[in-house]
Design an enzyme around this catalytic site. Sequence first.
Site, PDB file in Angstrom:
ATOM      1  N   LYS A  40     -70.095 -76.909 -74.586  1.00  0.00           N
ATOM      2  CA  LYS A  40     -70.168 -75.647 -73.834  1.00  0.00           C
ATOM      3  C   LYS A  40     -68.788 -75.058 -73.586  1.00  0.00           C
ATOM      4  CE  LYS A  40     -73.012 -73.572 -70.371  1.00  0.00           C
ATOM      5  NZ  LYS A  40     -73.206 -72.420 -71.208  1.00  0.00           N
ATOM      6  N   GLY A  45     -63.928 -80.876 -70.766  1.00  0.00           N
ATOM      7  CA  GLY A  45     -63.714 -81.595 -72.026  1.00  0.00           C
ATOM      8  C   GLY A  45     -63.592 -80.652 -73.210  1.00  0.00           C
ATOM      9  N   CYS A  46     -64.428 -79.624 -73.235  1.00  0.00           N
ATOM     10  CA  CYS A  46     -64.409 -78.663 -74.344  1.00  0.00           C
ATOM     11  C   CYS A  46     -63.127 -77.837 -74.325  1.00  0.00           C
ATOM     12  CB  CYS A  46     -65.641 -77.774 -74.278  1.00  0.00           C
ATOM     13  SG  CYS A  46     -67.182 -78.727 -74.371  1.00  0.00           S
ATOM     14  N   THR A  47     -62.671 -77.496 -73.137  1.00  0.00           N
ATOM     15  CA  THR A  47     -61.420 -76.752 -73.005  1.00  0.00           C
ATOM     16  C   THR A  47     -60.255 -77.605 -73.501  1.00  0.00           C
ATOM     17  OG1 THR A  47     -62.257 -75.428 -71.177  1.00  0.00           O
ATOM     18  CG2 THR A  47     -59.860 -75.634 -71.345  1.00  0.00           C
ATOM     19  N   SER A  50     -60.434 -78.006 -77.356  1.00  0.00           N
ATOM     20  CA  SER A  50     -60.081 -76.758 -78.037  1.00  0.00           C
ATOM     21  C   SER A  50     -58.586 -76.476 -77.938  1.00  0.00           C
ATOM     22  CB  SER A  50     -60.893 -75.597 -77.456  1.00  0.00           C
ATOM     23  OG  SER A  50     -62.272 -75.817 -77.698  1.00  0.00           O
TER      24      SER A  50
END
Length: 157
Positions: A40, A45-47, A50
């Site tokens: 998401k 974690g995704c931030t 990325s």
Amino acid sequence: MTVAIDQPVPADIRLPATGDQELALEDFRGRIVVLYFYPKDNTPGCTNESRDFAERLADFEAAGAVILGCSRDSVKSHENFRSKQELPFDLLSDADERLCEAFDVIGMKNMYGKQVRGVERSTFLIDADGVLRREWRKVKVPGHVDEVLAAVREHAA
């Protein structure tokens, strides 16, 4: 069809992407593709994942690779995430889960004590001929990008 190591990936699944584009893996023939799936936009974690890819983009490009991120979020969400985090690569919106299913990254996960269906953090290394060469499933973010970059360099050599 689910992807398998040393087999061609489904190249013709065209998805809406950032920058008002529609992209498919076949658009990147002749280049190594690092395709990472994440749960998401704008989550910790995704931030971090990325940003890690963004920080090493020049190294990936020097090795002949392009980076693509993919989640089920909308293009509008992706545009906001990309802008906020200054991500220098495109994000694919897979709202209908076609690419997620082809790469078998949808599964049941525990979130706040509940079972939910979601994207498992996964990364795939696709060679210039569109063949899957490496996969990382159930990725832990710290150190992951360095491991992927090492594999790209190994493959490009």
